[in-house]
Design a protein around this motif. Structure first.
Motif, PDB file in Angstrom:
ATOM      1  N   MET A 117       0.885  -1.119   0.082  1.00 39.91           N
ATOM      2  CA  MET A 117      -0.072   0.058   0.145  1.00 39.91           C
ATOM      3  C   MET A 117       0.769   1.255   0.094  1.00 39.91           C
ATOM      4  N   ALA A 118       1.960   1.214   0.519  1.00 37.69           N
ATOM      5  CA  ALA A 118       2.941   2.277   0.860  1.00 37.69           C
ATOM      6  C   ALA A 118       3.487   3.037  -0.497  1.00 37.69           C
ATOM      7  N   ILE A 119       3.755   1.621  -1.206  1.00 32.87           N
ATOM      8  CA  ILE A 119       4.375   1.958  -2.383  1.00 32.87           C
ATOM      9  C   ILE A 119       3.480   2.063  -3.636  1.00 32.87           C
ATOM     10  N   LEU A 120       2.347   1.512  -3.765  1.00 33.26           N
ATOM     11  CA  LEU A 120       1.421   1.683  -4.681  1.00 33.26           C
ATOM     12  C   LEU A 120       0.457   2.510  -4.659  1.00 33.26           C
ATOM     13  N   GLY A 121      -0.031   2.951  -3.275  1.00 32.63           N
ATOM     14  CA  GLY A 121      -0.771   3.851  -2.862  1.00 32.63           C
ATOM     15  C   GLY A 121      -2.330   3.924  -3.298  1.00 32.63           C
ATOM     16  N   ASN A 122      -2.769   2.510  -3.536  1.00 39.61           N
ATOM     17  CA  ASN A 122      -4.157   2.361  -3.778  1.00 39.61           C
ATOM     18  C   ASN A 122      -4.423   0.804  -3.554  1.00 39.61           C
ATOM     19  N   LEU A 167      -8.985  10.387   7.617  1.00 41.30           N
ATOM     20  CA  LEU A 167      -7.950  11.422   7.411  1.00 41.30           C
ATOM     21  C   LEU A 167      -6.577  11.174   7.495  1.00 41.30           C
ATOM     22  N   VAL A 168      -6.039  10.083   8.201  1.00 44.79           N
ATOM     23  CA  VAL A 168      -4.787   9.638   8.023  1.00 44.79           C
ATOM     24  C   VAL A 168      -4.243   8.997   6.975  1.00 44.79           C
ATOM     25  N   GLU A 169      -5.203   8.067   6.601  1.00 41.72           N
ATOM     26  CA  GLU A 169      -5.088   7.522   5.312  1.00 41.72           C
ATOM     27  C   GLU A 169      -4.927   8.287   4.060  1.00 41.72           C
ATOM     28  N   THR A 170      -5.620   9.332   4.022  1.00 38.86           N
ATOM     29  CA  THR A 170      -5.748  10.117   2.949  1.00 38.86           C
ATOM     30  C   THR A 170      -4.297  11.022   3.152  1.00 38.86           C
ATOM     31  N   GLY A 171      -3.850  11.415   4.289  1.00 41.19           N
ATOM     32  CA  GLY A 171      -2.699  12.101   4.577  1.00 41.19           C
ATOM     33  C   GLY A 171      -1.474  11.244   4.015  1.00 41.19           C
ATOM     34  N   ILE A 172      -1.423  10.137   4.328  1.00 46.08           N
ATOM     35  CA  ILE A 172      -0.277   9.206   4.291  1.00 46.08           C
ATOM     36  C   ILE A 172      -0.254   8.977   2.714  1.00 46.08           C
ATOM     37  N   LEU A 173      -1.486   8.805   2.021  1.00 44.06           N
ATOM     38  CA  LEU A 173      -1.252   8.430   0.768  1.00 44.06           C
ATOM     39  C   LEU A 173      -0.930   9.807  -0.061  1.00 44.06           C
ATOM     40  N   ALA A 174      -1.123  10.936   0.367  1.00 42.45           N
ATOM     41  CA  ALA A 174      -0.527  12.090  -0.340  1.00 42.45           C
ATOM     42  C   ALA A 174       0.898  12.188  -0.086  1.00 42.45           C
ATOM     43  N   LEU A 175       1.474  11.646   0.848  1.00 46.68           N
ATOM     44  CA  LEU A 175       2.994  11.752   0.716  1.00 46.68           C
ATOM     45  C   LEU A 175       3.751  11.155  -0.242  1.00 46.68           C
TER      46      LEU A 175
END
Lengths: 80, 608
Positions: free
Chosen positions: B447-452, B540-548
């Motif tokens: 998830m961290a690398i692919l983002g979805n 909120l946290v998930e959206t924020g992390i995916l935007a990094l």
């Protein structure tokens, strides 16, 4: 007293609780007198807490189970 | 003259001039290093700061310490040179003989005797030194600065003896014989019998002497370290009581380790790693594993070298170089010219051999300082090293008595080990259990690398199939979970590549952090998490992390979501710890910016 910049240089370790007693003392002295760094520290600490406790990206069993089952089924058929 | 080629350096070469002034002659130990003038400078700087400069321990006592360590190691070169220096300071020959043959007859004060005992113990077997020994010194009136000096003088003695064994310089003077009736100083410190109540004080953790804060802004050498390492290791922070000493050490390190004209930096770090491991110095093992990782060596390779370099994938000649260093660094009494010749026949140049000797000496200097000051680790050492390390704490082995390099069993204590073995034997149930144990870790990495989530779930399937396919190749050098993460990472990266917009996850410039400064300056509520529901916060946290940016996202995901330790994250991602720290802070600060509007005091309760 140390400057905000010096405070910031140690900030990562301070947030992780990985500074020596001497450094901690300097940082806390700075914090006691600098409102901006106080806010930065307080909100960063809360950010870490919120993020850590959010259980984000938890893959529910209802999703992971079928994936694992599919993989295991494929491995079994490959074998036979 | 010595084991290696020498070239003629002019007498007005700085360190030679300085020696002439300080000792009245130019020691052959320096001439034996003439192939690399920069390493002579390094030694001269250490000698100037630790031996010659005015300090809390009188010069004569420092010379006694150097001499008695040389005598303890039966280092004829250093015994002769140091006796000469001591006599030039006014000691009569008879006194020196008495001192060498039985220093209880040498009429020393209790204080001098105490520091001598302490230094001998530290030089003989550093891991046996504890806070009790330091407290014993304090009880004899030693102040913090004097304790620091005692440790560094000891380290200098060890440095010089290592050089003299490795280089075999011709004597400067006729040898001074140790009497056959010489009484070796007792193995365990007499201090405890002098001061019975010291025994009762509980062992404290280090660091043993306080170290005032020095800012990298005002203390230039720290600025340099900060820049080159990304952080200031505790090793240097622990010595701030004597900034001049620190400065000399940093200059010496810079001259010995940084140039790449002879041995490469990686080769030198490997030497430091194996000799530290043989000296059972976890602190230094962890530091050098991290530096190697930062230089691009995969963490399992570095860990393997720490545990047993013979099993590593280094070349045979590199292994021979490391064997040479370990023998020199830990079994000096067995070392001879033959060891040098052996390297020469393997086509190592004299310059390379010289540098290897100096790096080994510097390593022993650092190991001694770390143990003597009880410096706390910056990072965790590799688990395989720690778990198999033979703890000799409290034992009074001399380097010559020990079995030399303690080779450590190279099986990893991994909770998954048994299941892995079964899975490797083809047992599918074992594999399934392993997968279930690590589902979240794999998913979060993807998830961290692919983002979805859709991609991550697809990639999960590929990861598991690939893991099964390759499991027989897993050799247990790293933890199984680390190996799984590396498979997940590769699977995800492959997908990304096919998607075009490649974001590199590699080490390297993350240099935007210089200008990244926190913008939100409004205070947060007292209990911010109470103003929103759990699912709102998660969203909120998930959206924020995916935007990094991906680089930061992976680190934040593994550290703060999956809650691995910083060291573990570095290991999993093959990054150095400082790189992980930098990225983690940046990621956290970006999340803070993102979350701020939702949690500041004045917007209490209001989402959006």
């Amino acid at each position: 007293m140390i400057t905000c910049e010096e405070f910031f240089a140690e900030f990562a370790d301070y947030l992780e609780n990985r500074v020596s007693a001497e450094v901690r003392q300097e940082l806390e002295l700075h914090l006691s007198q600098c409102r901006a760094c106080q806010v930065l520290y307080d909100s960063s600490r809360k950010t870490v807490k919120i993020v850590t406790e959010s259980s984000s990206f938890e893959l529910p069993l209802s999703v992971s189970d079928p994936i694992i089952e599919r993989v295991m089924a494929k491995l079994r058929t490959d074998r036979s | 003259m010595s084991f290696l080629k020498e070239i003629r350096l002019e007498d007005k070469f700085g360190p030679f001039l300085a020696s002439q002034m300080a000792f009245g002659f130019i020691p052959n130990l320096l001439r034996a290093q003439s192939l690399l003038p920069r390493v002579i400078e390094a030694q001269a700087m250490l000698e100037d700061a630790a031996r010659l400069r005015e300090g809390s321990i009188p010069r004569v006592q420092r010379e006694r310490i150097l001499l008695s360590i040389a005598a303890d190691r039966k280092d004829t070169y250093c015994i002769a040179m140091d006796s000469k220096v001591l006599s030039s300071l006014g000691a009569a020959d008879g006194q020196i003989d008495d001192f060498l043959n039985d220093h209880r007859r040498a009429d020393l004060s209790a204080r001098d005797l105490a520091s001598l005992q302490f230094c001998l113990k530290l030089a003989r077997h550093a891991p046996s030194v504890s806070s009790e020994d330091v407290e014993a010194l304090r009880a004899c009136g030693f102040e913090d600065e004097a304790i620091l000096e005692a440790v560094v003088v000891t380290a200098l003695a060890v440095y010089r003896c290592t050089l003299s064994v490795g280089l075999g310089p011709g004597p400067d003077f006729g040898p001074r014989k140790l009497a056959s009736t010489r009484i070796d100083p007792p193995r365990e410190g007499v201090l405890h019998s002098l001061l019975p109540d010291i025994h009762q004080t509980a062992r404290r953790k280090g660091p043993y002497v306080p170290a005032p804060y020095l800012s990298p802004k005002t203390f230039a050498p720290f600025g340099v370290v900060q820049k080159s390492h990304g952080f200031i290791p505790n090793f240097f922070r622990a010595q701030t009581l004597r900034p001049d000493l620190l400065e000399a050490e940093l200059e010496a390190v810079g001259r010995v380790l940084l140039p790449e004209d002879v041995l490469t930096r990686v080769q030198k770090e490997c030497i430091l790693l194996v000799v530290s491991a043989a000296n059972l110095n976890s602190y230094c093992v962890a530091v050098h594993c991290n530096i190697l990782r930062g230089l691009g060596m995969p963490s399992e390779d570095g860990d393997q070298i720490a545990v047993n370099h013979h099993e590593s994938n280094l070349t045979e000649s590199e292994k021979a170089l490391l064997d040479f260093a370990v023998k020199l660094g830990t079994r000096g009494s067995e070392f001879s010219c033959d060891d040098v010749v052996k390297l020469q026949t393997l086509d190592f140049t004299d310059e390379q051999i010289l540098e290897c000797v100096v790096v080994t000496a510097l390593n022993n200097f650092a190991n001694t300082v770390q143990m003597g000051l009880g410096i706390e680790p910056d990072f965790a050492p590799p688990p395989a090293f720690e778990e198999n390390k033979v703890h000799l704490s409290g034992a009074a082995l001399t380097p010559t008595q020990s079995e030399g390099a303690v080779y450590l069993v190279d099986t990893l204590q991994d909770a998954d080990a048994e299941l892995v073995a079964q899975a490797q034997a083809g047992k599918l149930e074992a594999f399934e259990e392993l997968v279930r144990r690590h589902t979240q870790l794999i998913y979060r990495t993807l998830m961290a690398i692919l983002g979805n989530p859709v991609d991550a779930q697809d990639a999960m399937q590929d990861t598991l199939l690939s893991a099964f396919k390759h499991i027989s190749g897993f050799q247990g050098r790293a933890k199984f979970s680390t190996w799984l993460v590396s498979i997940a990472r590769n699977t995800a990266l492959q997908r990304l590549r096919s998607r075009k917009n490649i974001e590199s996850l590699d080490e390297g410039e993350c240099n935007e952090e210089g200008d990244f400064r926190p913008r939100q300056v409004r205070a947060w509520q007292d209990n911010p998490e109470q103003s929103h529901s759990k699912s709102e916060i998660r969203q909120l946290v998930e959206t924020g992390i995916l935007a990094l940016p991906a680089k930061l996202r992976v680190v934040v995901m593994l550290r703060d979501i999956e809650q691995l330790s910083t060291d573990e994250v570095a290991r999993q991602l093959g990054l150095s710890v400082p790189a992980v720290k930098t990225r983690l802070l940046r990621g956290r600060l970006m999340l803070r910016e993102w979350l701020s509007p939702h949690f500041t005091a004045s917007t209490k309760g209001a989402v959006q």
